[in-house]
Design a protein around this motif. Structure first.
Motif, PDB file in Angstrom:
ATOM      1  N   UNK A 226       0.819  -1.293  -0.042  1.00 23.17           N
ATOM      2  CA  UNK A 226       0.022   0.165   0.137  1.00 23.17           C
ATOM      3  C   UNK A 226       0.739   1.331  -0.167  1.00 23.17           C
ATOM      4  N   UNK A 227       0.282   2.376  -0.362  1.00 25.85           N
ATOM      5  CA  UNK A 227       0.883   3.668  -0.359  1.00 25.85           C
ATOM      6  C   UNK A 227       0.372   4.331   0.730  1.00 25.85           C
ATOM      7  N   UNK A 228       1.382   4.917   1.584  1.00 28.81           N
ATOM      8  CA  UNK A 228       0.824   5.735   2.846  1.00 28.81           C
ATOM      9  C   UNK A 228       1.476   7.081   2.435  1.00 28.81           C
ATOM     10  N   UNK A 229       0.936   8.364   3.178  1.00 30.44           N
ATOM     11  CA  UNK A 229       1.557   9.474   3.383  1.00 30.44           C
ATOM     12  C   UNK A 229       1.319  10.081   4.824  1.00 30.44           C
ATOM     13  N   UNK A 230       2.427  10.419   5.056  1.00 30.71           N
ATOM     14  CA  UNK A 230       2.445  10.895   6.228  1.00 30.71           C
ATOM     15  C   UNK A 230       2.171  12.582   6.046  1.00 30.71           C
ATOM     16  N   UNK A 231       1.549  13.131   6.718  1.00 33.81           N
ATOM     17  CA  UNK A 231       0.914  14.529   6.600  1.00 33.81           C
ATOM     18  C   UNK A 231       1.483  15.139   7.833  1.00 33.81           C
ATOM     19  N   UNK A 232       2.361  16.190   7.816  1.00 35.49           N
ATOM     20  CA  UNK A 232       2.873  16.817   9.030  1.00 35.49           C
ATOM     21  C   UNK A 232       2.714  18.270   8.511  1.00 35.49           C
ATOM     22  N   UNK A 233       2.052  19.160   9.325  1.00 34.10           N
ATOM     23  CA  UNK A 233       1.892  20.573   8.973  1.00 34.10           C
ATOM     24  C   UNK A 233       2.676  21.411  10.180  1.00 34.10           C
ATOM     25  N   UNK A 234       3.572  22.208  10.092  1.00 30.16           N
ATOM     26  CA  UNK A 234       4.212  22.768  11.210  1.00 30.16           C
ATOM     27  C   UNK A 234       3.870  24.290  11.161  1.00 30.16           C
ATOM     28  N   UNK A 235       3.408  24.893  12.189  1.00 28.11           N
ATOM     29  CA  UNK A 235       3.238  26.373  12.172  1.00 28.11           C
ATOM     30  C   UNK A 235       4.593  27.040  12.520  1.00 28.11           C
ATOM     31  N   UNK A 236       4.929  27.989  11.752  1.00 27.34           N
ATOM     32  CA  UNK A 236       6.156  28.805  12.003  1.00 27.34           C
ATOM     33  C   UNK A 236       6.188  29.790  12.780  1.00 27.34           C
ATOM     34  N   UNK A 237       7.045  30.460  13.429  1.00 24.72           N
ATOM     35  CA  UNK A 237       7.015  31.479  14.421  1.00 24.72           C
ATOM     36  C   UNK A 237       6.266  32.875  13.645  1.00 24.72           C
ATOM     37  N   UNK A 238       6.424  32.907  12.445  1.00 25.83           N
ATOM     38  CA  UNK A 238       5.545  34.045  11.915  1.00 25.83           C
ATOM     39  C   UNK A 238       4.071  33.677  11.351  1.00 25.83           C
ATOM     40  N   UNK A 239       3.713  32.316  11.999  1.00 23.63           N
ATOM     41  CA  UNK A 239       2.170  31.859  11.978  1.00 23.63           C
ATOM     42  C   UNK A 239       2.045  31.454  10.460  1.00 23.63           C
ATOM     43  N   UNK A 240       3.002  31.359   9.649  1.00 25.17           N
ATOM     44  CA  UNK A 240       2.772  30.766   8.396  1.00 25.17           C
ATOM     45  C   UNK A 240       2.941  29.157   8.531  1.00 25.17           C
ATOM     46  N   UNK A 241       2.245  28.293   7.620  1.00 25.24           N
ATOM     47  CA  UNK A 241       2.311  26.872   8.023  1.00 25.24           C
ATOM     48  C   UNK A 241       3.224  26.406   6.786  1.00 25.24           C
ATOM     49  N   UNK A 242       3.934  25.365   7.262  1.00 26.09           N
ATOM     50  CA  UNK A 242       4.735  24.764   6.213  1.00 26.09           C
ATOM     51  C   UNK A 242       4.612  22.976   6.404  1.00 26.09           C
ATOM     52  N   UNK A 243       4.651  22.361   5.187  1.00 20.99           N
ATOM     53  CA  UNK A 243       4.769  20.834   5.359  1.00 20.99           C
ATOM     54  C   UNK A 243       5.845  20.094   5.348  1.00 20.99           C
ATOM     55  N   UNK A 244       6.002  19.045   5.893  1.00 19.97           N
ATOM     56  CA  UNK A 244       7.180  18.158   5.877  1.00 19.97           C
ATOM     57  C   UNK A 244       6.650  16.788   5.805  1.00 19.97           C
ATOM     58  N   UNK A 245       5.951  16.568   4.610  1.00 23.41           N
ATOM     59  CA  UNK A 245       5.140  15.264   4.215  1.00 23.41           C
ATOM     60  C   UNK A 245       6.028  14.206   3.451  1.00 23.41           C
ATOM     61  N   UNK A 246       5.727  13.114   3.478  1.00 19.84           N
ATOM     62  CA  UNK A 246       6.234  12.027   3.034  1.00 19.84           C
ATOM     63  C   UNK A 246       5.498  11.019   2.148  1.00 19.84           C
ATOM     64  N   UNK A 247       5.763  10.400   1.176  1.00 13.45           N
ATOM     65  CA  UNK A 247       5.019   9.382   0.668  1.00 13.45           C
ATOM     66  C   UNK A 247       6.078   8.167   0.650  1.00 13.45           C
TER      67      UNK A 247
END
Length: 130
Positions: free
Chosen positions: A89-110
């Motif tokens: 199967x194919x999995x997706x690890x979902x990671x959303x990180x809120x930065x100090x300036x309140x913007x969000x970034x992802x650090x995802x993986x397939x």
């Protein structure tokens, strides 16, 4: 079906990410995901040992949770299954990180998980006997 690239459509219009598959020369497929977040889009790639037809047949338009979501307001993390194939199967690890300036970034993986299948919220061995 396009012989080179095919879009996989999400059932949920709230998911802005783009998902498509590309044909490789050896009857394999490359899964591509453009993760859209506030900072910079993230591109994810995963080579799969199956044809585009198999992937398109397995895609159901949504991801299914495999783990409970963790959310402390600064970090959101969850493992989701995208689809089952005959050999894994194919999995997706979902990671959303809120930065100090309140913007969000992802650090995802397939990832392709050989010998496993997603079934009712769990990863199970394909080879397990009941």
């Amino acid at each position: 079906m396009n012989t080179y690239m095919n879009m996989l459509e999400w059932e949920d219009d709230a998911i802005p990410h783009r998902l498509w598959i590309e044909r490789l020369d050896n009857n394999q497929t490359r899964l591509c995901m453009k993760v859209i977040k506030d900072v910079d889009p993230e591109m994810l790639y995963l080579e799969l040992p199956v044809s585009q037809e198999k992937v398109m047949g397995a895609w159901q338009g949504r991801a299914a949770a495999v783990s409970d979501a963790y959310d402390d307001g600064c970090l959101y993390s969850q493992v989701r299954s995208l689809f089952n194939l005959d050999n894994g199967c194919v999995v997706w690890t979902v990671n959303h990180i809120q930065l100090a300036d309140n913007r969000k970034m992802s650090a995802d993986k397939l990832a392709f998980v050989p010998g496993m299948t997603h079934d009712q919220g769990l990863l199970k061995s394909i080879y397990a006997t009941v």
